[in-house]
Each structure stands twice: as C-alpha cells, then as structure tokens.
Scaffold this motif. Structure first.
Motif, PDB file in Angstrom:
ATOM      1  N   CYS A  50       0.852  -1.191   0.000  1.00 45.61           N
ATOM      2  CA  CYS A  50       0.000   0.000   0.000  1.00 45.61           C
ATOM      3  C   CYS A  50       0.883   1.235   0.000  1.00 45.61           C
ATOM      4  O   CYS A  50       1.865   1.320   0.759  1.00 45.61           O
ATOM      5  CB  CYS A  50      -0.914   0.014   1.231  1.00 45.61           C
ATOM      6  SG  CYS A  50      -2.085   1.402   1.255  1.00 45.61           S
ATOM      7  N   VAL A  51       0.547   2.185  -0.863  1.00 47.69           N
ATOM      8  CA  VAL A  51       1.271   3.456  -0.983  1.00 47.69           C
ATOM      9  C   VAL A  51       0.266   4.581  -0.806  1.00 47.69           C
ATOM     10  O   VAL A  51      -0.749   4.633  -1.508  1.00 47.69           O
ATOM     11  CB  VAL A  51       1.968   3.574  -2.355  1.00 47.69           C
ATOM     12  CG1 VAL A  51       2.648   4.938  -2.492  1.00 47.69           C
ATOM     13  CG2 VAL A  51       2.979   2.455  -2.545  1.00 47.69           C
ATOM     14  N   MET A  52       0.560   5.495   0.120  1.00 46.38           N
ATOM     15  CA  MET A  52      -0.388   6.553   0.474  1.00 46.38           C
ATOM     16  C   MET A  52       0.314   7.906   0.385  1.00 46.38           C
ATOM     17  O   MET A  52       1.398   8.095   0.953  1.00 46.38           O
ATOM     18  CB  MET A  52      -0.884   6.302   1.906  1.00 46.38           C
ATOM     19  CG  MET A  52      -1.962   7.228   2.377  1.00 46.38           C
ATOM     20  SD  MET A  52      -2.598   6.649   3.991  1.00 46.38           S
ATOM     21  CE  MET A  52      -3.847   7.898   4.263  1.00 46.38           C
ATOM     22  N   HIS A  53      -0.307   8.851  -0.319  1.00 49.53           N
ATOM     23  CA  HIS A  53       0.314  10.159  -0.556  1.00 49.53           C
ATOM     24  C   HIS A  53      -0.677  11.270  -0.226  1.00 49.53           C
ATOM     25  O   HIS A  53      -1.829  11.229  -0.664  1.00 49.53           O
ATOM     26  CB  HIS A  53       0.744  10.259  -2.021  1.00 49.53           C
ATOM     27  CG  HIS A  53       1.280  11.599  -2.427  1.00 49.53           C
ATOM     28  ND1 HIS A  53       2.219  12.291  -1.682  1.00 49.53           N
ATOM     29  CD2 HIS A  53       1.012  12.380  -3.503  1.00 49.53           C
ATOM     30  CE1 HIS A  53       2.500  13.424  -2.290  1.00 49.53           C
ATOM     31  NE2 HIS A  53       1.771  13.506  -3.386  1.00 49.53           N
ATOM     32  N   THR A  54      -0.231  12.251   0.575  1.00 52.02           N
ATOM     33  CA  THR A  54      -1.080  13.401   0.894  1.00 52.02           C
ATOM     34  C   THR A  54      -0.291  14.696   0.800  1.00 52.02           C
ATOM     35  O   THR A  54       0.946  14.699   0.823  1.00 52.02           O
ATOM     36  CB  THR A  54      -1.695  13.320   2.310  1.00 52.02           C
ATOM     37  OG1 THR A  54      -0.662  13.529   3.279  1.00 52.02           O
ATOM     38  CG2 THR A  54      -2.381  11.994   2.553  1.00 52.02           C
ATOM     39  N   HIS A  55      -1.053  15.797   0.749  1.00 52.97           N
ATOM     40  CA  HIS A  55      -0.504  17.147   0.766  1.00 52.97           C
ATOM     41  C   HIS A  55      -1.001  17.900   1.996  1.00 52.97           C
ATOM     42  O   HIS A  55      -1.285  19.094   1.924  1.00 52.97           O
ATOM     43  CB  HIS A  55      -0.927  17.922  -0.491  1.00 52.97           C
ATOM     44  CG  HIS A  55      -0.264  17.481  -1.747  1.00 52.97           C
ATOM     45  ND1 HIS A  55      -0.581  18.022  -2.976  1.00 52.97           N
ATOM     46  CD2 HIS A  55       0.699  16.563  -1.984  1.00 52.97           C
ATOM     47  CE1 HIS A  55       0.167  17.456  -3.919  1.00 52.97           C
ATOM     48  NE2 HIS A  55       0.942  16.561  -3.340  1.00 52.97           N
ATOM     49  N   ASN A  56      -1.116  17.230   3.114  1.00 53.91           N
ATOM     50  CA  ASN A  56      -1.524  17.899   4.348  1.00 53.91           C
ATOM     51  C   ASN A  56      -0.638  19.124   4.584  1.00 53.91           C
ATOM     52  O   ASN A  56       0.576  19.075   4.362  1.00 53.91           O
ATOM     53  CB  ASN A  56      -1.415  16.912   5.507  1.00 53.91           C
ATOM     54  CG  ASN A  56      -1.591  17.556   6.850  1.00 53.91           C
ATOM     55  OD1 ASN A  56      -0.612  17.991   7.464  1.00 53.91           O
ATOM     56  ND2 ASN A  56      -2.817  17.647   7.320  1.00 53.91           N
ATOM     57  N   ILE A  57      -1.228  20.229   5.044  1.00 55.19           N
ATOM     58  CA  ILE A  57      -0.473  21.482   5.120  1.00 55.19           C
ATOM     59  C   ILE A  57       0.675  21.423   6.127  1.00 55.19           C
ATOM     60  O   ILE A  57       1.730  22.035   5.910  1.00 55.19           O
ATOM     61  CB  ILE A  57      -1.386  22.688   5.403  1.00 55.19           C
ATOM     62  CG1 ILE A  57      -2.158  22.519   6.717  1.00 55.19           C
ATOM     63  CG2 ILE A  57      -2.338  22.924   4.244  1.00 55.19           C
ATOM     64  CD1 ILE A  57      -2.939  23.771   7.111  1.00 55.19           C
TER      65      ILE A  57
END
Length: 259
Positions: free
Chosen positions: A109-116
């Motif tokens: 599983c690969v998870m990507h976010t742009h949380n500030i």
C-alpha cells in the motif's frame, strides 16, 4: 479476532480477495476525507490486490467522500487500466505509485497526501524531527526526495525508489508532501496519521522557541522496534485496533459507503 469485513457481501464479477481489498482501500479514502487530509480531487492511495500484479487506485475527478469499492480503478504495474472503468486516472499518481510498487515488492500500500503541516515540514532543511513517542516510529525510517516538478516523467521513477531506499517505509517529498507505505492499508494509514501528528507537533514546538528535550538514539530505536513488533498494541484483538473501529464508524456515517 474481529473480522472487519463481516458485513460485506462480494458482488458478482469480483473474487472475495479483490472485493475485500476494494473495501479496505475505500475505507482508507473515506478516513482521509474524515480527517480533512484531502486536496480536492488530488493525491492518491494505491493497494496491490493480494496474490496479483494489479493495483487499485482512485478514479481521477472523484472526491474522497465519493469513493466506494466499486468505483476504484484497477491498473497494472505500468499504469494501464485492466478493468472496464469509465474513469481516468491521474498520471502523476500513476508514476509515483507504480514506481514504488515495482521497486519495492514488500510494499503493498502506498499513500500520498498534501496535508499542510506535512508540506510545511517538507519545505524545511531540517526535515522531519521525531519529538515524541509515536513519532519515534519514523526514526531512521524516512527517505527524502528532491523536488523536480510535478511527477509526470517516468524517468523520475528510479530516483523515487532510490530515495525511499530498501528499508524505509516513509518518503518525504521535499517542497511537496509525504508518502507512507505498508504491507497493508491499515499500516500505511496508521503511519500517515502519526506522520501528520508528528509534523504538527514539530511546527508548534519550533514556533515555541523552547529548548528541546534530548532523547537518546537508543531510546528512539527501541520505541520504533516496539511499534514495528506490535508491542504498542499489546492486548488488542488485532494488530491495529483502530482499523476495525474506523470500519464501524464509517458504517454509522454512511451505511452505503461499502457498495
């Protein structure tokens, strides 16, 4: 042991394994939305269907609150759709995710976010600073990747794999965001939750101007090993007890989410 999929029924056209993978990944998208980590219709979470060479990823253009098991898109390791989905997929997500799945077979599983808060820390030369118990799970487990522009060029794939290295589970994309990975969806999500918490604490601590406590490398390594060995969840029915709790929460919030 609690079966978080006890209420699911596999619809025609799917194997039980694939449908459970779809439900698991859809739950992850819904919980990202629940915590407010979304960036409109962007960013991605991918999951390798166990026993196959196929990945599930979000349909480009859907809000995370709209994602269901049935509208996830199935692709191969080269980013080609292998189902009859009418939805497109985001090219940048394709490049990042297929690179890591191909380059690190242990990652499912690969998870990507742009949380500030994550983006703020990704812009600091000091990088991520583990400052408290849960953040120590990232001690010596983070790689860093220099910003090269929006990830659309497949030539960057080799550099992404080199940046995460052979043993790290987290990749900080400088001036961009973060990627967490895991052998399953729940592990990648838990790491993302703690990474976002860790970045928020780091920024608040740096802003305070206070003097930091010194924690030994031995203590940080021990704490990381305790998390990796499952000691932190001792006494629970499952390795990550928050995951079935999230499943029950989502059933209460939207009884039709897992269709």
């Amino acid at each position: 042991m609690e079966d978080i999929f006890a209420s699911t029924v596999t619809p025609p056209g799917y194997s039980d394994v694939e449908w459970k993978a779809r439900v698991d990944l859809a739950l992850c998208y819904r919980m990202v939305d629940y915590y407010g980590w979304t960036t409109q219709v962007y960013n991605h979470i991918s999951y390798k269907i166990p026993g196959t060479e196929h990945l599930l990823i979000n349909a480009f253009g859907l809000l995370y609150s709209e994602i269901k098991p049935s509208n996830l898109v199935k692709i191969d390791f080269d980013g080609n759709k292998v189902d009859n989905s009418s939805y497109p997929i985001n090219k940048a997500g394709n490049v990042i995710h297929t690179a890591l799945h191909k380059g690190r077979p242990d990652i499912h599983c690969v998870m990507h976010t742009h949380n500030i808060d994550v983006q703020a820390v990704s812009s600091l030369k000091c990088g991520f600073m583990p400052l408290f118990q849960e953040a120590f799970m990232f001690y010596d487990r983070i790689g860093y990747h220099d910003f090269e522009g929006i990830v659309l060029d497949t030539s960057e794939q080799k550099r992404l794999v080199a940046s995460i290295g052979p043993t790290n589970h987290t990749l900080m994309l400088k001036n961009h965001g973060v990627i967490t990975t895991g052998p399953d969806v729940a592990s990648a999500f838990m790491r993302m939750y703690q990474m976002i918490q860790g970045c928020a604490v780091q920024l608040k601590t740096m802003a305070s101007g206070g003097e930091l406590n010194e924690i030994s490398e031995e203590a940080m390594a021990l704490t990381r090993e305790q998390f990796e060995g499952g000691d932190a969840q001792a006494g629970a029915q499952v390795r990550l007890p928050e995951w079935p709790a999230y499943y029950r929460l989502m059933n209460r919030l939207d009884p039709n989410w897992d269709k």
